[in-house]
Design a protein around this motif. Sequence first.
Motif, PDB file in Angstrom:
ATOM      1  N   VAL A 103     -18.478   5.530  -5.098  1.00 56.36           N
ATOM      2  CA  VAL A 103     -18.815   6.408  -3.975  1.00 56.36           C
ATOM      3  C   VAL A 103     -17.826   7.558  -3.823  1.00 56.36           C
ATOM      4  CG1 VAL A 103     -19.429   6.579  -1.542  1.00 56.36           C
ATOM      5  CG2 VAL A 103     -19.921   4.474  -2.795  1.00 56.36           C
ATOM      6  N   ILE A 104     -16.578   7.263  -3.457  1.00 63.52           N
ATOM      7  CA  ILE A 104     -15.613   8.340  -3.201  1.00 63.52           C
ATOM      8  C   ILE A 104     -15.283   9.100  -4.480  1.00 63.52           C
ATOM      9  CG2 ILE A 104     -13.304   8.870  -2.330  1.00 63.52           C
ATOM     10  CD1 ILE A 104     -13.466   6.282  -0.724  1.00 63.52           C
ATOM     11  N   GLY A 105     -15.196   8.390  -5.588  1.00 64.92           N
ATOM     12  CA  GLY A 105     -14.815   9.007  -6.847  1.00 64.92           C
ATOM     13  C   GLY A 105     -15.646  10.219  -7.213  1.00 64.92           C
ATOM     14  N   PRO A 106     -16.982  10.012  -7.355  1.00 68.36           N
ATOM     15  CA  PRO A 106     -17.812  11.160  -7.748  1.00 68.36           C
ATOM     16  C   PRO A 106     -17.792  12.285  -6.711  1.00 68.36           C
ATOM     17  CG  PRO A 106     -19.029   9.098  -7.945  1.00 68.36           C
ATOM     18  CD  PRO A 106     -17.731   8.760  -7.302  1.00 68.36           C
ATOM     19  N   ILE A 107     -17.663  11.929  -5.426  1.00 68.13           N
ATOM     20  CA  ILE A 107     -17.710  12.976  -4.397  1.00 68.13           C
ATOM     21  C   ILE A 107     -16.423  13.791  -4.396  1.00 68.13           C
ATOM     22  CG2 ILE A 107     -17.894  13.462  -1.930  1.00 68.13           C
ATOM     23  CD1 ILE A 107     -19.555  10.909  -1.667  1.00 68.13           C
ATOM     24  N   LEU A 108     -15.289  13.099  -4.421  1.00 68.98           N
ATOM     25  CA  LEU A 108     -14.016  13.815  -4.241  1.00 68.98           C
ATOM     26  C   LEU A 108     -13.290  14.132  -5.546  1.00 68.98           C
ATOM     27  CD1 LEU A 108     -12.402  12.070  -1.142  1.00 68.98           C
ATOM     28  CD2 LEU A 108     -13.599  14.247  -1.245  1.00 68.98           C
ATOM     29  N   PHE A 109     -13.471  13.315  -6.580  1.00 67.57           N
ATOM     30  CA  PHE A 109     -12.602  13.463  -7.750  1.00 67.57           C
ATOM     31  C   PHE A 109     -13.348  13.817  -9.029  1.00 67.57           C
ATOM     32  CE2 PHE A 109     -10.470  10.425  -4.857  1.00 67.57           C
ATOM     33  CZ  PHE A 109      -9.421  11.252  -4.486  1.00 67.57           C
ATOM     34  N   ASP A 110     -14.634  14.157  -8.890  1.00 66.06           N
ATOM     35  CA  ASP A 110     -15.361  14.663 -10.054  1.00 66.06           C
ATOM     36  C   ASP A 110     -15.939  16.026  -9.688  1.00 66.06           C
ATOM     37  OD1 ASP A 110     -16.651  15.080 -12.402  1.00 66.06           O
ATOM     38  OD2 ASP A 110     -18.154  13.501 -12.141  1.00 66.06           O
TER      39      ASP A 110
END
Lengths: 310, 356
Positions: A141-148
């Motif tokens: 969840v957070i990964g793709p939104i904030l760090f990709d």
Amino acid sequence: MSELLSPDILMSILIAAMGVATVILLAALGELVTERAGIWNMGVEGTMLTGCLIAYFTMVATGSPVIAALAAMAAGLAAGLLIGFMTVALRVDHFVTGLGFNLLASGLTLFWFRSYVGGSKPPSYSTIGKTPIPVLSDIPVIGPILFDQHLLTYAAILSVPFIGYFLRRTTLGLETRAAGENPQFLEAKGLSVSTRQYGALLFGSALTALGGAFLMLAFADQFRPDISGGRGWLAIVAVIAGNWRPVRTMIAVMVFAVLDSVAVHAQGLGVDIPYQFFLMLPYAASILLLVMIGSRSGQPAKLGVPFLKH
Amino acid sequence: MIEFSVRTSVGWQAQFAAYVLALTLGFATSALLIAASGASVSEGFGALYEGAFGSREAILQSLVAATPLIFTGLATVIAFRAEIWSIGQEGQMFAGAMSGYWISLYLGGVSALVAIPMILIAAMAGGAALGGFCGWLKTRFQVNEIISTVMLNYVIVYLLSYLLAGGPWTEEGTTSYQQTPVFADNFHLPLIVSDVKLHIGFLLALAAAVICWVILKKTPLGFEIRALGFNPTALRFKGVNVTRTVLIVMCLSGALSALAGVSEIFGVNYRLRGDVLVGLGFTGIIVGMIGGLNPIGAVVAALFFGALANGSLYMSVLSDIPPSLVPAMQGILLLFFLSASVLVRFSVQFRRPTNV
């Protein structure tokens, strides 16, 4: 309507929203600093549009997004210089200057683009890619939104605390704010108000044009007239709704970015509600936001007041 | 030491100098623009002039093109005189055209003598409502009028797009053109000259300019409008209801913009479509400002920019210069005019440096 709420679509909306937010946030942070120096710059939309066109031309000519972004920022500096000449040196009304500049930018970009294209099809390029951060982007969840995301997205978000620090803790930041709050005091200390106002305008306009370049390079493969589509105006609203504070401004930007992203997704999904109503959302929301947030306590005391010595 | 100070009032000589300066620099810059695009400057300007004034038809066509600009220019004059920076002329013009069209759907086969006034009134009501709404947002919630008018411009354009493409006003069998069917004859604004579409909207626009001039110069409302721009605090102390004045100004400005929409849709195109209106509101801002925020000045500026717009079509046929030269020229002329009208107010004084 329910299609919009499925987890996949929701993720896709939020991921895209971070990109839109980058455009508006860069412009909003630039405008924030400019307004804190006392200049009510209403030329954000025109500056962003100029940034878009210059980035497009440079990208087509060189194929390098970095050079395109730098060229757009240089054009932004030129826009800031012109607006500064009119507001700071000639002391033309800030609103009138901004409106005039927007009309100039919209006419000039249209003419330049049309005479560049002639009768043929406008050249296009492939949009720039994202830079995922290792490990962090794998977080659910957070990964793709904030760090990709794109490099510039990380940079824009990181610059929020930096701008806050600059305005609160550094000498230049305090002097910039003094130009907007109490210019007489600054002048009495032997420091030039106009230098700081020019500086803030140049910085703000370069950042706005960079936002325009990002809009161009990350979202479209060719220029079209009025491609900025009101995002410069949304940046101004974000500053007011954010009460001239960086973090709150970013929150307001996120609201617009999510709505903008919803509008784009709703068009593709074939929702029952006509897509035009989704397209209205960010603009309608901006008025609603200003109605709901009554507080103007953070507004610089001399915002938009041309400074006269003596 | 040289010192600049700003004179508050200037004579007509200074104002005239500002116009000469702005026009000279504006046309010089536009010539550079044409040259930079690789076209011939003399051919470009020659064709522009020919298209605007070259024949009787050209001149009449220029008047047709000037008509909506007079209305949106006057809308700008009324609002900006009060230092209300409304840039909603574009959206209010759309709202006017849409309200006029909406009422026409209920008028069936009534005679033009009834239909045309009804359409005009409905349009003015629609434009006034949109303008008044922004005035209300300003007075009730302190929402800056620039922001609210800009945002509603976008909203209204999307609303029309919905109504014409998929909504209730969609033309049978097509959504791609985004236009209504052609109106019946009784909804066409009567023509003054039969071979060119110079319609009564032009006379209405001139009448509106005179009315605006009288309002501003001769009535208590006009005094309030000018005082609102000059010194709102003093106006409040005088016991004037400033909220009311702001609302009246915004409604009036909206109604004037709306007439631009009616005149284009019911006077020239005879069908409702958005693309023929785009930009007329924004050009009205330039017209109003270059007209010195004076109703008569706005008419002169509208005639000038109408002629440019009309001439640009001819120019684009004869040369490689796109008609979008005109919006670019408008922006250039506006910025030069704004700068020049401040410059002529500077008085330069030579003084000995004084110790601070």
